[in-house]
Design an enzyme around this catalytic site. Structure first.
Site, mmCIF file in Angstrom:
data_model
loop_
_atom_site.group_PDB
_atom_site.id
_atom_site.type_symbol
_atom_site.label_atom_id
_atom_site.label_comp_id
_atom_site.label_asym_id
_atom_site.label_seq_id
_atom_site.Cartn_x
_atom_site.Cartn_y
_atom_site.Cartn_z
ATOM 1 N N HIS A 20 11.937 4.289 4.971
ATOM 2 C CA HIS A 20 10.620 4.008 5.540
ATOM 3 C C HIS A 20 9.659 3.481 4.479
ATOM 4 O O HIS A 20 9.003 2.439 4.674
ATOM 5 C CB HIS A 20 10.066 5.292 6.169
ATOM 6 C CG HIS A 20 8.713 5.136 6.784
ATOM 7 N ND1 HIS A 20 8.530 4.875 8.119
ATOM 8 C CD2 HIS A 20 7.464 5.202 6.235
ATOM 9 C CE1 HIS A 20 7.237 4.792 8.377
ATOM 10 N NE2 HIS A 20 6.570 4.981 7.251
ATOM 11 N N GLU A 21 9.573 4.186 3.375
ATOM 12 C CA GLU A 21 8.649 3.782 2.321
ATOM 13 C C GLU A 21 9.092 2.492 1.637
ATOM 14 O O GLU A 21 8.265 1.693 1.202
ATOM 15 C CB GLU A 21 8.493 4.896 1.288
ATOM 16 C CG GLU A 21 7.926 6.198 1.843
ATOM 17 C CD GLU A 21 6.594 6.018 2.553
ATOM 18 O OE1 GLU A 21 5.843 5.082 2.194
ATOM 19 O OE2 GLU A 21 6.301 6.806 3.468
ATOM 20 N N HIS A 74 7.594 -0.401 3.493
ATOM 21 C CA HIS A 74 6.224 -0.688 3.051
ATOM 22 C C HIS A 74 6.231 -1.384 1.693
ATOM 23 O O HIS A 74 5.520 -2.382 1.472
ATOM 24 C CB HIS A 74 5.424 0.617 2.933
ATOM 25 C CG HIS A 74 5.130 1.288 4.237
ATOM 26 N ND1 HIS A 74 4.586 0.629 5.312
ATOM 27 C CD2 HIS A 74 5.293 2.580 4.632
ATOM 28 C CE1 HIS A 74 4.416 1.479 6.308
ATOM 29 N NE2 HIS A 74 4.853 2.670 5.927
#
Length: 456
Positions: free
Chosen positions: A22-23, A26
């Site tokens: 997920h990170e 980003h």
């Protein structure tokens, strides 16, 4: 101690993989948009491990493995050197900030597809959607033992898990849902389940049982575990006998015994009971014995029932899987995409019904339930653990897309408003939103922990 170490370990593995991906979503998009990333952290709190790359980004693993974050250069948090203003997140266009905020959930959606692809290539063992017994609403609709469920509404059914979720959602809507089945003769028919007859406040995931459907895998084998002293079977049958037929009628599971015995008693005479029994050398032999049922009074109903005196005790163990979903590496790709859509639709469907009060909130799970599920699926094998990670990944993506400040969805909402009105929201408005978001998240976490303790 091992009962705790396993769940904790697999929880850390699962959360670590999902949060990192997920990170990274980003991080990757931020770098492509020219934003300087100060820290990429898996976990919160004090860093246990840290490394810095040439661009100055710190990569850290922190002590509390319950999330993560990507910290970007931003004038709203600290002073930025004039030479790096163009790399500040707040200086990017709304479209770029939308792309960066959406990248995390999108990464989890992609990860869900990848995990499902892996599970289907390895081979995901499951239970076939074959009906073992039908009564109540299911029987009234014409569904019979041996029917294989092919479709429920507009959803293709391939496993009994599909049956549970499809009926849960349809049941919450009190719908009349068409069910396509293939009967024991190979004929395809469509039945209609009237789910408006379900009781108020029913347990959603128990919908198949409440409509009267018992899966084939849930049936107990017709094994004699004990015999009532003085009963017709006493001195005739033996422990571990497998009953094959009663009065010429085949017995495939323990539930078949009572109606066969009742029919024999109604006929009014002795009948032959056929069993499979091992001889002294351990070889199975088919034997037949004459037996006359005895009429007794059922203590629960007060009615006269026919009995022969055999007792069956459940082993308490899950039966072996009787189906497997396995595809080649190429064929598994479209299947993984379709299943990702199904899981997303089911998750959104349950969330929406929870918000309207049509579904129970007791299935909002926290870290304790997640840890137990991670450990249980890991014990079932790689395919099941990958499937669990897929479910967790799509759930994380959808949760983060909710328009709640502090979540990615809240940031997306802010940036979309800015895009429409041509200017950012005031700091006062955004600060108020942060407090609202924090309150909602604390409430959600409290509900999840409450459910962990009292319902799971």
């Amino acid at each position: 101690m091992s009962d705790y170490i396993g769940p904790i370990w697999w929880f850390i593995v699962a959360i670590g993989v999902l949060v990192t991906c997920h990170e990274f979503g980003h991080y990757w998009v931020a770098k492509r948009c020219g934003v300087k990333v100060l820290r990429f952290s898996v976990g919160f709190g004090k860093p246990l491990w840290m490394r810095r790359n040439k661009d100055g980004t710190e990569f850290a693993i922190a002590a509390i493995p319950l999330g993560g974050y990507v910290k970007m250069l931003d004038e709203r948090e600290f002073d930025v050197a004039p030479s790096e203003l163009h790399r500040a997140f707040n200086r990017q266009s709304p479209l770029r900030r939308i792309a960066i905020a959406a990248a995390g959930p999108i990464a989890n959606i992609v990860l869900c597809v990848f995990f499902l692809w892996g599970a289907y290539v390895v081979g995901l063992k499951e239970y076939a959607p074959v009906v073992g017994a039908a009564d109540g609403i299911a029987s009234e609709a014409g569904i019979r033992k041996g029917d294989q469920i092919l479709r429920i509404g507009d959803r293709t059914i391939q496993t009994w898990t599909d049956v549970r979720f499809a009926l849960a959602l349809a049941g919450l809507d009190r719908a009349r849902v068409p069910v396509q089945v293939r009967d024991a003769d190979g004929d395809t028919e469509t039945r209609t389940l009237d789910l408006s007859k379900l009781p108020d406040g029913f347990d959603e995931l128990q919908a198949p049982t409440l409509v009267g459907l018992t899966a084939r895998y849930q049936l107990e084998p017709p094994i004699v575990n004990d015999i009532v002293a003085g009963s017709p079977a006493y001195g005739v049958l033996a422990e571990d006998d497998r009953i094959l037929a009663i009065d010429g009628q085949p017995v495939s599971d323990y539930a078949d015994i009572a109606p066969r015995v009742q029919a024999l008693a109604a006929r009014g005479g002795p009948g032959m009971i056929e069993v499979l029994r091992e001889d002294d050398r351990g070889e199975p032999r088919r034997l037949a014995f004459p037996l006359t049922p005895r009429m007794d009074i059922d203590e629960a109903t007060g009615k006269r029932v026919a009995r022969i005196g055999v007792i069956h005790k459940s082993s308490g163990q899950m039966p072996a899987f009787d189906a497997v979903r396995r595809y080649g590496p190429i064929d598994a790709i479209p299947v993984a995409f379709v299943e990702t859509w199904h899981k997303a639709r089911d998750t959104i469907g349950f969330m929406g019904r929870m918000l309207t009060g049509n579904a129970s909130t007791k299935y909002v799970s926290g870290p304790i339930t997640t840890a137990r599920a991670a450990s249980a699926t890991a014990e079932l094998g790689l395919a099941w653990f990958l499937n669990f990670l897929a479910v967790l990944s799509i759930s994380l993506a959808i949760l983060n897309l909710l328009p709640i400040p502090l979540l990615d969805g809240g940031h997306l909402l802010y940036y979309l408003i800015e895009l429409v009105k041509g200017s950012p929201l005031s700091e006062r408005t955004m600060a108020a939103g942060q407090y609202v978001g924090l309150a909602l998240l604390v409430g959600l976490m409290g509900l999840a922990l409450f459910n962990d303790v009292f319902f799971h």
